[in-house]
Write a protein that holds these residues in place. Structure first.
Motif, PDB file in Angstrom:
ATOM      1  N   HIS A 250       0.823  -1.207   0.000  1.00 30.43           N
ATOM      2  CA  HIS A 250       0.000   0.000   0.000  1.00 30.43           C
ATOM      3  C   HIS A 250       0.863   1.265   0.000  1.00 30.43           C
ATOM      4  N   ARG A 251       1.966   1.226   0.720  1.00 27.92           N
ATOM      5  CA  ARG A 251       2.876   2.375   0.675  1.00 27.92           C
ATOM      6  C   ARG A 251       3.368   2.605  -0.742  1.00 27.92           C
ATOM      7  N   ILE A 252       3.669   1.525  -1.453  1.00 25.48           N
ATOM      8  CA  ILE A 252       4.179   1.634  -2.821  1.00 25.48           C
ATOM      9  C   ILE A 252       3.098   2.140  -3.773  1.00 25.48           C
ATOM     10  N   VAL A 253       1.877   1.631  -3.634  1.00 20.78           N
ATOM     11  CA  VAL A 253       0.778   2.097  -4.477  1.00 20.78           C
ATOM     12  C   VAL A 253       0.493   3.576  -4.207  1.00 20.78           C
ATOM     13  N   VAL A 258       9.608  -0.187  -4.372  1.00 23.90           N
ATOM     14  CA  VAL A 258       9.600  -1.576  -4.827  1.00 23.90           C
ATOM     15  C   VAL A 258       9.530  -2.495  -3.614  1.00 23.90           C
ATOM     16  N   PHE A 259       8.752  -3.562  -3.768  1.00 24.90           N
ATOM     17  CA  PHE A 259       8.630  -4.613  -2.763  1.00 24.90           C
ATOM     18  C   PHE A 259       9.243  -5.865  -3.354  1.00 24.90           C
ATOM     19  N   PHE A 316       8.723  -9.527  -7.199  1.00 21.09           N
ATOM     20  CA  PHE A 316       9.341  -8.223  -7.380  1.00 21.09           C
ATOM     21  C   PHE A 316       8.254  -7.315  -7.953  1.00 21.09           C
ATOM     22  N   LEU A 317       7.823  -6.313  -7.228  1.00 18.53           N
ATOM     23  CA  LEU A 317       6.753  -5.466  -7.752  1.00 18.53           C
ATOM     24  C   LEU A 317       6.905  -4.026  -7.289  1.00 18.53           C
ATOM     25  N   GLY A 318       6.332  -3.111  -8.075  1.00 16.05           N
ATOM     26  CA  GLY A 318       6.353  -1.700  -7.704  1.00 16.05           C
ATOM     27  C   GLY A 318       6.697  -0.801  -8.872  1.00 16.05           C
TER      28      GLY A 318
END
Length: 338
Positions: A250-253, A258-259, A316-318
């Protein structure tokens, strides 16, 4: 600005032809169940819901009391409305069919009822993650194999954050939208429409305690981030790690980042740490709809053909530019060994 309730938003989505009535009802039911989970989480020790349940889930992990409670709330809420053919949970071995006494719908629901539950006892944000698929036509009995659809087949995905405020983040494949629970009125209200993830970022989320077990391309990538402005990337990066996927994503969105939960030597045989169907696919759908990217370090998460209901994968996402870099490092490393 006029407030828009979740129900009004769903009606607008139906009128726009993005969803049908059955999917709208499904989301309403999930949201209502998550409000009950939010109440249970908020009570904490006063509700007697903290601590272990004394049981293990299918992955052999100790269940918290709130894991079991949240799972039961979602199962009960979705059993009788006629909007589901079956559901599957990270906490259960096999799919849960809709009881014969109730009508059956045309959708399949997968969920992680309480992501980040190891944080419950220390009052850190936790959440619920869910994914919706279409049920194949003309089947008499829903089996696990019917859930094994690529992430690109999802018709909806979302997560709920149980934090200082309770937030629902939702996509139907037409952008990502955030709803905040108005506790006074008991309804989710649209608080952000069309959320986007910046392509560039200077924040990363990863469990650095596992660094010694990572593959060489992951070591290279994190080493460059740690080198900061004097290293090859030419700028400083900050690490943020909550150890609750919902809170970290949620912080990244919300502001980029990146997470990463990479493959490491200890979990290589099981394929990764996070579950493809309950965590990786729905989060990848949301992140891509917000303009980000999501890979296993080597290939697009939503392009994977699932092989099991509880399959695990690296994640790996973000922010797209950083995910492109770390994915390229993995592919270059593979090519060099070929």
């Amino acid at each position: 600005m006029k407030s828009i309730s979740l129900i009004q938003f769903l009606i607008e989505e139906k009128r726009a032809g993005h969803i049908n009535s059955e999917l709208s009802l499904l989301i309403e039911v999930v949201a209502r169940a998550c409000k009950r989970i939010s109440v249970a989480v908020a009570k904490g020790a006063l509700g007697g819901v903290l601590g272990n349940a004394g049981t293990d889930n299918i992955q052999g992990e100790a269940q918290k009391k709130l894991d079991v409670i949240s799972n039961e709330i979602l199962l009960e809420a979705n059993a009788w409305g006629g909007h589901l053919a079956a559901c599957a949970s990270e906490e259960m071995d096999d799919p849960q069919p809709i009881p014969d006494a109730y009508p059956k719908g045309h959708h399949l629901l997968l969920f992680d009822p309480l992501d980040g539950s190891s944080n419950i006892d220390v009052n850190v944000s936790v959440g619920t993650i869910f994914s919706v698929l279409r049920c194949p036509d003309d089947i008499d009995e829903v089996l696990a194999e019917h859930f094994l659809q690529k992430g690109t087949e999802q018709v909806a995905a979302g997560y709920v954050v149980y934090g200082p405020s309770t937030l629902l983040v939702l996509t139907f494949g037409h952008g990502v939208h955030e709803f905040t629970l108005d506790r006074e009125h008991g309804s989710f209200v649209l608080s952000r429409r069309g959320m986007t993830i910046p392509a560039q970022t200077s924040e990363f989320a990863v469990n650095m305690a596992n660094q010694r077990h990572w593959e060489a391309p992951m070591q290279r990538y994190i080493g460059e981030l740690q080198a900061g402005s004097t290293g090859p990337r030419g700028r400083d990066f900050n690490m943020r790690w909550v150890a609750s996927m919902v809170a970290d994503v949620h912080r990244i969105v919300t502001r980029g980042g990146v997470f990463i939960y990479p493959l490491d030597a200890r979990i290589r045989e099981q394929g990764g740490k996070l579950r493809l169907m309950y965590e990786a696919n729905p989060m990848a759908f949301i992140v891509e709809q917000a303009g980000g990217a999501a890979t296993t370090g080597r290939e697009r998460i939503m392009g994977l053909q699932p092989t099991g209901l509880h399959q695990r994968v690296p994640v790996f996402l973000g922010s797209k530019d950083e995910i492109d870099v770390v994915t390229r490092y993995h592919l270059e490393s593979d090519d060099s060994r070929a």
